[in-house]
Design an enzyme around this catalytic site. Structure first.
Site, PDB file in Angstrom:
ATOM      1  N   GLU A  74      -8.351  11.556   3.280  1.00  0.00           N
ATOM      2  CA  GLU A  74      -9.361  10.967   4.154  1.00  0.00           C
ATOM      3  C   GLU A  74     -10.508  11.959   4.395  1.00  0.00           C
ATOM      4  OE1 GLU A  74      -9.474   9.284   8.779  1.00  0.00           O
ATOM      5  OE2 GLU A  74      -7.905  10.659   8.110  1.00  0.00           O
ATOM      6  N   CYS A 125      -5.522   6.718   7.257  1.00  0.00           N
ATOM      7  CA  CYS A 125      -4.966   7.358   8.449  1.00  0.00           C
ATOM      8  C   CYS A 125      -4.043   6.422   9.228  1.00  0.00           C
ATOM      9  CB  CYS A 125      -6.095   7.902   9.320  1.00  0.00           C
ATOM     10  SG  CYS A 125      -5.535   9.038  10.617  1.00  0.00           S
ATOM     11  N   LYS A 160     -12.630   1.757   6.487  1.00  0.00           N
ATOM     12  CA  LYS A 160     -11.538   1.633   7.451  1.00  0.00           C
ATOM     13  C   LYS A 160     -11.850   0.551   8.478  1.00  0.00           C
ATOM     14  CE  LYS A 160      -8.551   4.379  10.463  1.00  0.00           C
ATOM     15  NZ  LYS A 160      -8.342   5.700  11.107  1.00  0.00           N
TER      16      LYS A 160
END
Length: 519
Positions: A277, A391, A340
């Site tokens: 990430e 994440c 995301k």
């Protein structure tokens, strides 16, 4: 000073705190996962001897004993990277622990206020606990960290049932086991053989648990056979171990690219190289010099790269920023990206920013991101497709499901767990990915900046993983399975049924009580 009132108040907290510490011991860190089968027994047994009010407080005590050592790492994270002073960070931690503990408080209150025949106690307890965990998964953006079923990630036989009922189904079984022990202990305390109703309840619990273990034994053998006959992809994950205090310092951009280049070139040939990430500490495509260096590396490696980057685009209100995963072809051409979708409150954005302006500094290290609009569309590399969870998205089962429903044949999760330091949080985070593999029967590839990186096969077995705070490249053939499990197709239908049952029972009980008062 009168000690009896104090003694009477604190005594119920002893079994409650015992249950909380036993719950904590079942999770990564202590790792005593069998403790989850009996951790709730001290709390549950104590409820008969205390009032409803005390039961609620005892449940909060259990939650405090569980969540405080489980997520204590939030405090140093907020202090070191969020810029808060220790007292403010501790206050944030305690508020979150109190919120999470309210769920165990409601559980204890439900066990106290809504009596059921002893034979049904394990099932009522399991329904209540699962319903509350389901609410916690989605309410206020959701924080399903510490869901009881996750403690069983090393228990490969038991967790095979997750392909039907998900991780909350494993939670149901654990609470069921706790409830059956409660019935047995009560019968032992009375020195009397359990009655017919109790024996029927215990027999049903044993039948369910035995059926699940038998299913797990045969399913594990079946999946292993399918893995042997399945095609595979050779994938490399890069763990560059970039210190968090250097990650966003522009003075270290060249050094960061050098580190990723050196490790990536060690990995080839392979089908896909995965970086963590926000691996690139600049806006790829907008900063030409470092972007050209990355493109040159990709062309030299001659394979697909999946890279975590910060991204920005102009809007009517200035720039919008995204936490993005970008797929590059062997010619360094963008082949797709995923932004995301499920952001972390106070970690990646500040909710109600106008009211909570003082909390903006919590996002300073990670960025103030916008919610992605790409949706759960898998990214393609050669003949393979992968769903990308960034994440904390890995802790939400429905996101992984949606990727698989849309055609992902493997799942990739990229993260930066440097925030957690050398706490057990990194292992807790990694262990959750095991259930996404089993629920959907997909291999899971995990790339983390400072670890833990690794590979999990569709049976939930951890094929290989790294240590934390080491720089390395892992390369492995991972099996590629097709088809969709019952859980992938239907999701948390069983947990939703528990939620409906829980509210119906509570409503019926409340109406009965009100009706009796009017007579």
């Amino acid at each position: 000073m009168q000690f009896k009132p104090i003694y009477g108040t604190l005594l119920p907290l002893v079994p409650a705190l015992t249950s909380g510490l036993l719950l904590f011991s079942a999770f990564p860190g202590p790792g005593l996962y069998p403790a989850a089968f009996f951790a709730l027994v001290p709390l549950w047994l104590s409820l008969d001897r205390i009032s409803s009010k005390q039961a609620f407080y005892a449940g909060i005590g259990t939650g405090t004993g569980f969540y405080l050592p489980l997520i204590y790492w939030i405090c140093p994270t907020l202090t070191e990277y969020g810029g808060l002073n220790p007292l403010a960070a501790l206050s944030c931690l305690l508020l979150l622990v109190l919120y999470l503990s309210l769920y165990t408080g409601v559980f204890a209150l439900a066990m106290k206020k809504i009596p059921v025949p002893d034979g049904l106690v394990p099932f009522w307890g399991a329904v209540a606990w699962v319903a509350l965990e389901y609410i916690r998964t989605y309410l206020f953006s959701g924080f399903p960290w510490g869901v009881l079923g996750y403690s069983q990630y090393p228990n490969l036989v038991l967790i095979q049932a997750a392909d039907t009922f998900g991780v909350l189904g494993i939670t149901f079984l654990l609470v069921l086991a706790n409830g059956s022990l409660v019935i047995a202990f009560k019968a032992f305390a009375r020195r009397a053989w359990p009655g017919k109703t109790n024996m029927a309840g215990l027999g049903l619990v044993m039948a369910v648990l035995c059926a699940v273990f038998i299913y797990g034994h045969f399913k594990l053998a079946q999946v292993h056979g399918q893995i042997k006959g399945a095609p595979s992809r050779k994938i490399c994950v890069i763990q560059a171990n970039i210190p968090q205090d250097q990650k966003w310092d522009r003075a270290f951009i060249d050094e960061t690219i050098d580190q990723y280049s050196r490790l990536s070139l060690q990995a080839i040939p392979c089908d896909l190289v995965v970086w963590p990430e926000t691996a690139l500490p600049f806006y790829y495509g907008m900063d030409p010099v470092p972007s050209n260096r990355v493109d040159a590396l990709v062309r030299k490696a001659g394979t697909f790269f999946l890279i975590g980057i910060p991204a920005a685009r102009p809007s009517d209100h200035g720039f919008l920023y995204y936490n993005r995963a970008c797929m590059l072809t062997p010619l360094a051409l963008p082949a797709g990206y995923y932004d995301k979708h499920h952001l972390v409150p106070f970690g990646e954005y500040v909710p109600l920013k106008r009211l909570l302006w003082f909390a903006e500094k919590l996002t300073a290290g990670a960025g103030d991101f916008s919610k992605g609009e790409t949706g759960p569309v898998p990214l393609t590399f050669g003949t393979g497709t992968t769903g990308v969870l960034i994440c904390f998205e890995i802790i939400f089962p429905h996101i992984a499901r949606d990727f698989v429903l849309n055609g992902a044949d493997i799942l990739t999760t990229m993260t930066n767990d440097a925030w957690f330091g050398r706490t057990q949080a990194a292992l807790q985070h990694f262990s959750i990915a095991v259930f996404r593999a089993v629920e959907n029967r997909r291999s899971v590839v995990r790339a983390a900046n400072t670890g833990i990186s690794g590979f999990i096969d569709p049976s939930g077995a951890i094929l290989e993983k790294t240590d934390i705070f080491t720089a390395c490249a892992l390369t492995r053939q991972v099996p590629v399975m097709s088809g969709k499990t019952f859980y992938t197709r239907n999701g948390d239908f069983a947990a939703q049924a528990c939620l409906v049952a829980f509210f119906l029972v509570c409503v019926v009980k409340s109406m009965k009580k009100k009706f009796r008062r009017t007579l």
